[in-house]
Design a protein around this motif. Structure first.
Motif, mmCIF file in Angstrom:
data_model
loop_
_atom_site.group_PDB
_atom_site.id
_atom_site.type_symbol
_atom_site.label_atom_id
_atom_site.label_comp_id
_atom_site.label_asym_id
_atom_site.label_seq_id
_atom_site.Cartn_x
_atom_site.Cartn_y
_atom_site.Cartn_z
ATOM 1 N N THR A 122 0.847 -1.181 0.000
ATOM 2 C CA THR A 122 0.000 0.000 0.000
ATOM 3 C C THR A 122 0.885 1.234 0.000
ATOM 4 O O THR A 122 1.964 1.245 0.593
ATOM 5 C CB THR A 122 -0.888 0.056 1.256
ATOM 6 O OG1 THR A 122 -0.083 -0.116 2.406
ATOM 7 C CG2 THR A 122 -1.940 -1.022 1.210
ATOM 8 N N ILE A 126 -0.125 1.172 6.889
ATOM 9 C CA ILE A 126 -1.338 1.409 7.648
ATOM 10 C C ILE A 126 -1.253 1.082 9.118
ATOM 11 O O ILE A 126 -2.150 1.420 9.858
ATOM 12 C CB ILE A 126 -2.481 0.554 7.082
ATOM 13 C CG1 ILE A 126 -1.970 -0.835 6.770
ATOM 14 C CG2 ILE A 126 -3.076 1.214 5.875
ATOM 15 C CD1 ILE A 126 -3.050 -1.811 6.495
ATOM 16 N N ALA A 129 0.604 2.702 13.784
ATOM 17 C CA ALA A 129 -0.136 3.587 14.683
ATOM 18 C C ALA A 129 -1.405 2.935 15.225
ATOM 19 O O ALA A 129 -2.092 3.510 16.045
ATOM 20 C CB ALA A 129 -0.479 4.889 13.970
ATOM 21 N N GLU A 130 -1.706 1.735 14.741
ATOM 22 C CA GLU A 130 -2.915 1.071 15.219
ATOM 23 C C GLU A 130 -2.636 0.045 16.302
ATOM 24 O O GLU A 130 -3.554 -0.523 16.859
ATOM 25 C CB GLU A 130 -3.630 0.377 14.047
ATOM 26 C CG GLU A 130 -4.262 1.353 13.095
ATOM 27 C CD GLU A 130 -4.821 0.681 11.856
ATOM 28 O OE1 GLU A 130 -4.985 1.381 10.872
ATOM 29 O OE2 GLU A 130 -5.072 -0.537 11.891
ATOM 30 N N THR A 139 -0.940 6.261 25.971
ATOM 31 C CA THR A 139 -1.902 6.660 24.943
ATOM 32 C C THR A 139 -3.163 5.812 25.052
ATOM 33 O O THR A 139 -4.258 6.254 24.781
ATOM 34 C CB THR A 139 -1.289 6.495 23.538
ATOM 35 O OG1 THR A 139 -0.004 7.105 23.558
ATOM 36 C CG2 THR A 139 -2.140 7.158 22.488
ATOM 37 N N LEU B 25 -9.059 -3.269 11.612
ATOM 38 C CA LEU B 25 -9.321 -1.981 12.241
ATOM 39 C C LEU B 25 -10.398 -2.126 13.320
ATOM 40 O O LEU B 25 -10.335 -1.483 14.369
ATOM 41 C CB LEU B 25 -9.755 -0.967 11.180
ATOM 42 C CG LEU B 25 -9.886 0.477 11.659
ATOM 43 C CD1 LEU B 25 -8.552 1.016 12.137
ATOM 44 C CD2 LEU B 25 -10.453 1.372 10.561
ATOM 45 N N PHE B 93 -7.395 5.387 19.781
ATOM 46 C CA PHE B 93 -6.214 5.799 19.021
ATOM 47 C C PHE B 93 -6.055 5.131 17.651
ATOM 48 O O PHE B 93 -5.561 5.775 16.733
ATOM 49 C CB PHE B 93 -4.941 5.655 19.864
ATOM 50 C CG PHE B 93 -4.530 4.233 20.086
ATOM 51 C CD1 PHE B 93 -3.740 3.569 19.159
ATOM 52 C CD2 PHE B 93 -4.941 3.545 21.211
ATOM 53 C CE1 PHE B 93 -3.381 2.246 19.351
ATOM 54 C CE2 PHE B 93 -4.586 2.224 21.405
ATOM 55 C CZ PHE B 93 -3.819 1.577 20.465
ATOM 56 N N PRO B 94 -6.482 3.871 17.461
ATOM 57 C CA PRO B 94 -6.250 3.308 16.124
ATOM 58 C C PRO B 94 -7.039 4.019 15.020
ATOM 59 O O PRO B 94 -6.704 3.907 13.852
ATOM 60 C CB PRO B 94 -6.729 1.858 16.266
ATOM 61 C CG PRO B 94 -6.690 1.577 17.723
ATOM 62 C CD PRO B 94 -7.055 2.875 18.382
ATOM 63 N N ARG B 96 -7.636 7.412 15.002
ATOM 64 C CA ARG B 96 -7.341 8.848 14.916
ATOM 65 C C ARG B 96 -6.678 9.232 13.614
ATOM 66 O O ARG B 96 -6.934 10.283 13.055
ATOM 67 C CB ARG B 96 -6.456 9.276 16.090
ATOM 68 C CG ARG B 96 -7.276 9.414 17.360
ATOM 69 C CD ARG B 96 -6.420 9.741 18.561
ATOM 70 N NE ARG B 96 -7.142 9.282 19.746
ATOM 71 C CZ ARG B 96 -6.574 8.924 20.878
ATOM 72 N NH1 ARG B 96 -5.267 8.996 21.003
ATOM 73 N NH2 ARG B 96 -7.303 8.496 21.886
ATOM 74 N N ARG B 97 -5.806 8.369 13.133
ATOM 75 C CA ARG B 97 -5.069 8.746 11.931
ATOM 76 C C ARG B 97 -5.953 8.783 10.690
ATOM 77 O O ARG B 97 -5.543 9.253 9.640
ATOM 78 C CB ARG B 97 -3.910 7.785 11.712
ATOM 79 C CG ARG B 97 -4.345 6.367 11.453
ATOM 80 C CD ARG B 97 -3.170 5.456 11.593
ATOM 81 N NE ARG B 97 -2.111 5.860 10.687
ATOM 82 C CZ ARG B 97 -1.900 5.332 9.488
ATOM 83 N NH1 ARG B 97 -2.677 4.384 9.048
ATOM 84 N NH2 ARG B 97 -0.905 5.735 8.738
ATOM 85 N N TYR B 98 -7.174 8.266 10.793
ATOM 86 C CA TYR B 98 -8.063 8.262 9.632
ATOM 87 C C TYR B 98 -8.904 9.521 9.525
ATOM 88 O O TYR B 98 -9.629 9.705 8.560
ATOM 89 C CB TYR B 98 -8.984 7.038 9.674
ATOM 90 C CG TYR B 98 -8.244 5.757 9.431
ATOM 91 C CD1 TYR B 98 -7.925 5.360 8.138
ATOM 92 C CD2 TYR B 98 -7.825 4.950 10.491
ATOM 93 C CE1 TYR B 98 -7.232 4.194 7.903
ATOM 94 C CE2 TYR B 98 -7.132 3.779 10.275
ATOM 95 C CZ TYR B 98 -6.837 3.407 8.974
ATOM 96 O OH TYR B 98 -6.144 2.257 8.738
ATOM 97 N N PRO B 118 -10.679 6.655 5.093
ATOM 98 C CA PRO B 118 -9.895 6.228 3.925
ATOM 99 C C PRO B 118 -9.126 4.948 4.189
ATOM 100 O O PRO B 118 -7.914 4.950 4.379
ATOM 101 C CB PRO B 118 -8.946 7.412 3.706
ATOM 102 C CG PRO B 118 -8.792 8.036 5.051
ATOM 103 C CD PRO B 118 -10.061 7.790 5.802
ATOM 104 N N ALA B 120 -7.311 1.599 3.262
ATOM 105 C CA ALA B 120 -6.634 1.119 2.061
ATOM 106 C C ALA B 120 -7.086 -0.306 1.760
ATOM 107 O O ALA B 120 -6.356 -1.261 1.973
ATOM 108 C CB ALA B 120 -5.115 1.177 2.260
#
Lengths: 216, 221
Positions: A122, A126, A129-130, A139, B25, B93-94, B96-98, B118, B120
């Protein structure tokens, strides 16, 4: 925090460096250099310590390459996976927390994510950060507690792995190394899906004996 | 108290890295809210770590370490995280970046708003949904499995209550979630993309399936 200060005082910088070779040897004999690896990752986090990083590389890169090869990657791609993983070890060292995971567990989660990124190619990686093992402690709203014996569990698991029946070990390896879902494993081994699932459950059941300590 | 969790198989596939991006996710969002599942993932990952330690090493190229060291020297300074707006603050938190500070709710039905994430993935679509207090989603059909994780508020579906952190796995063809009357309900929802048919008839039908999928999403969202 306390743990990190302990590392600074007794870490690879002084005491351990004097006894370094011996400590490592003792650990290697038991097949458990985990403690040393924890110290090394913390040295990278605290001091950007290149010799600590090189030592991590010498231990992990050949294993990471083997992991990549087992995933079906060619030699170049397997090295690329090892390279990307080691770069993340450098970049994300601050997120390593020995009370949450053993060094090899932490590195495994990075390698697993790199494998997903490399396989999917990709444009936008991805995953790091997950994953809660790869973000800064704190966090996550609730600290994953009780994992202070994460390392000990890991040693026990490693030992128990060697006693697993071959057929159980095989399905675990296919799941963890070869990136295969239960369905694909069943197809490959020409087994009913239920059999694959029960072998995985049996294997994890045996290993979970060692994991129960984490719960209490 | 979280009552509805991912299956053990999902957790195991997540740990081993074989779970597809969409459900992955879902598990990450749930685990960020659920200490029990985090612990379970950690256990499985510990098995992965032990197996990595025990693997037979394979010699690497001599120049690999210098290559990595050179790459490290070229790394850009790590940027502090960008502010992502109010919405990100309430997200696990997982997720947030989206979303970024420009993310806006778009109306997707009566009392329902949506922000598409978004992801992928060709196979899955992910959205944040906001169901206004007391409102319901229209009865909708799924082409595939729908995963929903409650992030705020709660909803009822088929007589079952889902609160913050709960994962609702809807494989049934029809259902109708109703948000709790006291507050808006915000969820992550991930939907399987439609089955892609092959062959001459399939090529004829696929645009219809995709349309149905988008409509299902719009109704769900």
């Amino acid at each position: 925090m306390a743990a990190r200060f302990t590392v600074m005082a007794a870490g690879p910088g002084n005491v351990a460096a004097m006894r370094g070779a011996k400590v490592l040897e003792t650990n290697e004999v038991r097949g458990v250099p985990e403690n040393r690896h924890n110290d090394l990752i913390e040295a990278v986090a605290l001091r950007r310590d290149r010799s600590a990083f090189a030592e991590l590389f010498h231990h992990f890169a050949p294993r990471l390459k083997a992991f990549g090869l087992r995933s079906g990657a060619g030699a170049d791609a397997a090295e690329e996976m090892a390279q990307e993983t080691m770069i993340s070890v450098w970049r994300r060292a601050e997120t390593f927390d020995r009370s949450r995971a053993a060094a090899s567990t932490w590195i495994f989660t990075i390698a697993r994510n790199k494998r997903i990124d490399l396989i999917r190619r990709t444009a936008k990686p991805i995953l790091d950060a997950e994953d809660f093992l790869l973000i800064n402690p704190g966090t996550v709203s609730e600290a994953a507690d009780g994992a202070a014996i994460a390392m000990q569990s890991q040693e026990q698991i490693r030992e128990l792995l060697t006693y697993l029946p071959a057929e159980q070990k095989l399905v675990l390896e296919k799941a963890f190394f070869e990136d295969k879902t239960h369905n694909v494993i069943a197809d490959e081994l020409n087994l009913p899906l239920g059999t694959v699932k029960s072998r995985i459950r049996l294997a994890l059941g045996r290993l979970r004996i060692a994991l129960q300590g984490v719960e209490s | 108290m979280i009552a509805h969790h991912p299956t053990v198989d999902m957790l195991l596939d997540y740990s081993a890295g074989s779970l597809a991006v969409g459900p992955r996710l879902v598990v990450a969002a749930h685990a960020a809210l659920c200490a029990d599942c985090r612990q379970q993932l950690e256990r499985f990952e510990t098995v992965g770590g032990a197996m990595l330690s025990a693997i037979e090493p394979v010699a690497v190229s001599e120049n690999l370490l210098p290559r990595i060291m050179a790459a490290i020297d070229q790394l850009p300074a790590q940027k502090p995280e960008q502010p992502r707006g109010e919405l990100a603050k309430i997200l696990p938190f997982p997720l947030r970046r989206y979303v970024d500070s420009s993310a806006k709710w778009r109306r997707a039905g009566l009392g329902i708003d949506e922000i598409e994430l978004p992801l992928a993935s060709q196979q899955h679509r992910a959205s944040l949904l906001r169901i206004r207090a007391g409102r319901s989603m229209a009865v909708h059909r799924h082409v595939g499995v729908e995963y929903t994780v409650v992030l705020a508020g709660s909803f009822r579906d088929a007589g079952v209550q889902y609160g913050v952190g709960d994962l609702c796995l809807a494989a049934s063809p029809e259902h109708m979630p109703v948000a709790d009357a006291s507050q808006d309900c915000i969820c992550l929802t991930v939907l399987d993309a439609p089955v892609i048919l092959t062959g001459a008839l399939g090529r004829l039908l696929n645009p219809l399936l995709r349309l149905q999928h988008r409509r299902a999403l719009r109704r769900a969202g």
